[in-house]
Design a protein around this motif. Structure first.
Motif, PDB file in Angstrom:
ATOM      1  N   LYS A  56      39.297  16.034 -23.739  1.00 42.31           N
ATOM      2  CA  LYS A  56      40.584  16.183 -23.057  1.00 42.31           C
ATOM      3  C   LYS A  56      40.417  16.640 -21.612  1.00 42.31           C
ATOM      4  O   LYS A  56      41.208  16.285 -20.747  1.00 42.31           O
ATOM      5  CB  LYS A  56      41.511  17.104 -23.834  1.00 42.31           C
ATOM      6  N   GLU A  57      39.344  17.368 -21.310  1.00 45.26           N
ATOM      7  CA  GLU A  57      39.115  17.847 -19.938  1.00 45.26           C
ATOM      8  C   GLU A  57      38.868  16.712 -18.947  1.00 45.26           C
ATOM      9  O   GLU A  57      39.025  16.884 -17.742  1.00 45.26           O
ATOM     10  CB  GLU A  57      37.936  18.823 -19.903  1.00 45.26           C
ATOM     11  N   TYR A 105      40.716  14.410 -18.359  1.00 53.21           N
ATOM     12  CA  TYR A 105      41.994  14.062 -17.752  1.00 53.21           C
ATOM     13  C   TYR A 105      42.554  15.144 -16.839  1.00 53.21           C
ATOM     14  O   TYR A 105      43.728  15.140 -16.503  1.00 53.21           O
ATOM     15  CB  TYR A 105      42.987  13.662 -18.841  1.00 53.21           C
ATOM     16  N   LEU A 154      46.628  20.442 -20.826  1.00 51.84           N
ATOM     17  CA  LEU A 154      45.512  20.511 -21.768  1.00 51.84           C
ATOM     18  C   LEU A 154      45.813  21.422 -22.947  1.00 51.84           C
ATOM     19  O   LEU A 154      45.337  21.195 -24.056  1.00 51.84           O
ATOM     20  CB  LEU A 154      44.237  20.965 -21.050  1.00 51.84           C
ATOM     21  N   VAL A 177      47.268  19.928 -26.226  1.00 58.13           N
ATOM     22  CA  VAL A 177      46.399  19.134 -27.098  1.00 58.13           C
ATOM     23  C   VAL A 177      45.538  20.099 -27.901  1.00 58.13           C
ATOM     24  O   VAL A 177      44.724  20.838 -27.347  1.00 58.13           O
ATOM     25  CB  VAL A 177      45.508  18.178 -26.260  1.00 58.13           C
ATOM     26  N   ASN A 215      39.762  18.797 -29.339  1.00 55.86           N
ATOM     27  CA  ASN A 215      38.922  18.716 -28.133  1.00 55.86           C
ATOM     28  C   ASN A 215      38.927  17.345 -27.477  1.00 55.86           C
ATOM     29  O   ASN A 215      38.588  17.215 -26.302  1.00 55.86           O
ATOM     30  CB  ASN A 215      37.476  19.097 -28.468  1.00 55.86           C
ATOM     31  N   HIS A 216      39.301  16.313 -28.245  1.00 56.37           N
ATOM     32  CA  HIS A 216      39.247  14.952 -27.735  1.00 56.37           C
ATOM     33  C   HIS A 216      40.590  14.258 -27.883  1.00 56.37           C
ATOM     34  O   HIS A 216      41.379  14.603 -28.764  1.00 56.37           O
ATOM     35  CB  HIS A 216      38.175  14.145 -28.476  1.00 56.37           C
ATOM     36  N   VAL A 217      40.824  13.262 -27.038  1.00 57.11           N
ATOM     37  CA  VAL A 217      42.047  12.463 -27.097  1.00 57.11           C
ATOM     38  C   VAL A 217      41.676  10.991 -27.109  1.00 57.11           C
ATOM     39  O   VAL A 217      40.595  10.594 -26.663  1.00 57.11           O
ATOM     40  CB  VAL A 217      42.992  12.755 -25.915  1.00 57.11           C
ATOM     41  N   CYS A 273      42.815   7.224 -25.742  1.00 58.81           N
ATOM     42  CA  CYS A 273      43.546   6.677 -24.598  1.00 58.81           C
ATOM     43  C   CYS A 273      43.430   5.162 -24.568  1.00 58.81           C
ATOM     44  O   CYS A 273      42.335   4.620 -24.670  1.00 58.81           O
ATOM     45  CB  CYS A 273      42.996   7.271 -23.306  1.00 58.81           C
ATOM     46  N   ASP A 299      46.064  13.115 -30.597  1.00 60.13           N
ATOM     47  CA  ASP A 299      46.860  12.803 -29.413  1.00 60.13           C
ATOM     48  C   ASP A 299      46.350  11.533 -28.748  1.00 60.13           C
ATOM     49  O   ASP A 299      45.159  11.400 -28.460  1.00 60.13           O
ATOM     50  CB  ASP A 299      46.801  13.964 -28.420  1.00 60.13           C
ATOM     51  N   ARG A 315      52.943   9.252 -24.589  1.00 62.65           N
ATOM     52  CA  ARG A 315      52.176  10.010 -25.578  1.00 62.65           C
ATOM     53  C   ARG A 315      52.650   9.672 -26.981  1.00 62.65           C
ATOM     54  O   ARG A 315      53.834   9.416 -27.201  1.00 62.65           O
ATOM     55  CB  ARG A 315      52.352  11.501 -25.314  1.00 62.65           C
ATOM     56  N   ASN A 342      51.576  11.623 -30.539  1.00 68.42           N
ATOM     57  CA  ASN A 342      50.685  12.596 -31.166  1.00 68.42           C
ATOM     58  C   ASN A 342      50.910  12.665 -32.668  1.00 68.42           C
ATOM     59  O   ASN A 342      50.750  13.685 -33.288  1.00 68.42           O
ATOM     60  CB  ASN A 342      50.787  13.971 -30.506  1.00 68.42           C
TER      61      ASN A 342
END
Length: 178
Positions: free
Chosen positions: A79-80, A82, A92, A95, A98-100, A102, A137, A173, A175
Motif C-alpha cells: 500500500k505504501e 501509492y 493508507l 487499508v 499491507n497490500h492492495v 490495483c 482493497d 475503490r 473493498n
C-alpha cells in the motif's frame, strides 16, 4: 473479427509499448485539469516503474490477427507504493492489510471499443485479483475527463472514493469481494 486474449509475461512487455503511449496521449486529450502532467508520462515512466514496484503483475493483451489492440495491467503492491512524490492516492490508514490490488492501466484502441473487449479484459483482471485471499482493497485511478471509463468502472461495482491532485485523478475503490 478474430480476437485472442493472452496473458503476457513481464519479459514480453515491450509488445504493449505503443498501446501504453497511446493511452497516455488519450488521457491527455480528455484531460481538462492540468493536462500538461501527461507530457512526461509514457511506457518508460509509468508502466515500467509500476511493474518494478509491484509484488505481482498481470498483463492481458488482446490481439486482432496478431496485432495488439488493447491491454489491461493489474498488480498487487504494498500500500505504501501509492504514497510517493507524485501524490498520495488514498489514506493508507484506511487499508487494513499491507497490500492492495490495483487495476492500473486499461486501454483499447478506439476502433475496437463497443465489442465487449473491455468487459472481457476487466473480468480477466478481476479473476486474477480475486486469487489473492489476503487482499481486501482494490483501487482504480481514472484521469479527469475520461467519463466513459469512470462510468464503466462504476457499472462494474466500484464506487468513487475521492479525487486527488485537484481533481486530476478520481480514485475508485472496492473493498469487498469484486
Amino acid at each position: 473479427m478474430h480476437l485472442t486474449y493472452e496473458i503476457l509475461p513481464v519479459d514480453e512487455i515491450e509488445i504493449i509499448r505503443d498501446l501504453c503511449n497511446e493511452l497516455m496521449a488519450f488521457q491527455k486529450s480528455k484531460s481538462y485539469i492540468t493536462p500538461e502532467l501527461f507530457d512526461s508520462m509514457n511506457f518508460d515512466t509509468r508502466l515500467l516503474p509500476s511493474l518494478k514496484s509491484a509484488i505481482y503483475n498481470h498483463i492481458v493483451v488482446v490481439k486482432h490477427s496478431d496485432e495488439p489492440v488493447g491491454y489491461v495491467y493489474s498488480n498487487i503492491s504494498p500500500k505504501e507504493t501509492y504514497s510517493n512524490d507524485f501524490a498520495t492516492f488514498f489514506d493508507l490508514e484506511s487499508v487494513s492489510k499491507n497490500h492492495v490490488g490495483c487495476l492500473s492501466q486499461f486501454y483499447i484502441k478506439e476502433e475496437y471499443r463497443q465489442y465487449g473487449i473491455g468487459s472481457k479484459l476487466f473480468s480477466m483482471s478481476r479473476e486474477w485479483l480475486e486469487t489473492f485471499d489476503d487482499i481486501e482493497d482494490y483501487f482504480i485511478f481514472v484521469s479527469n475527463g475520461n467519463n466513459s471509463a469512470l462510468e464503466f468502472y462504476i457499472r462494474k461495482g466500484f464506487t468513487v472514493s475521492h479525487d486527488i491532485l485537484g481533481g486530476f485523478i478520481t480514485v475508485l475503490r472496492n473493498n469487498s469481494s469484486l
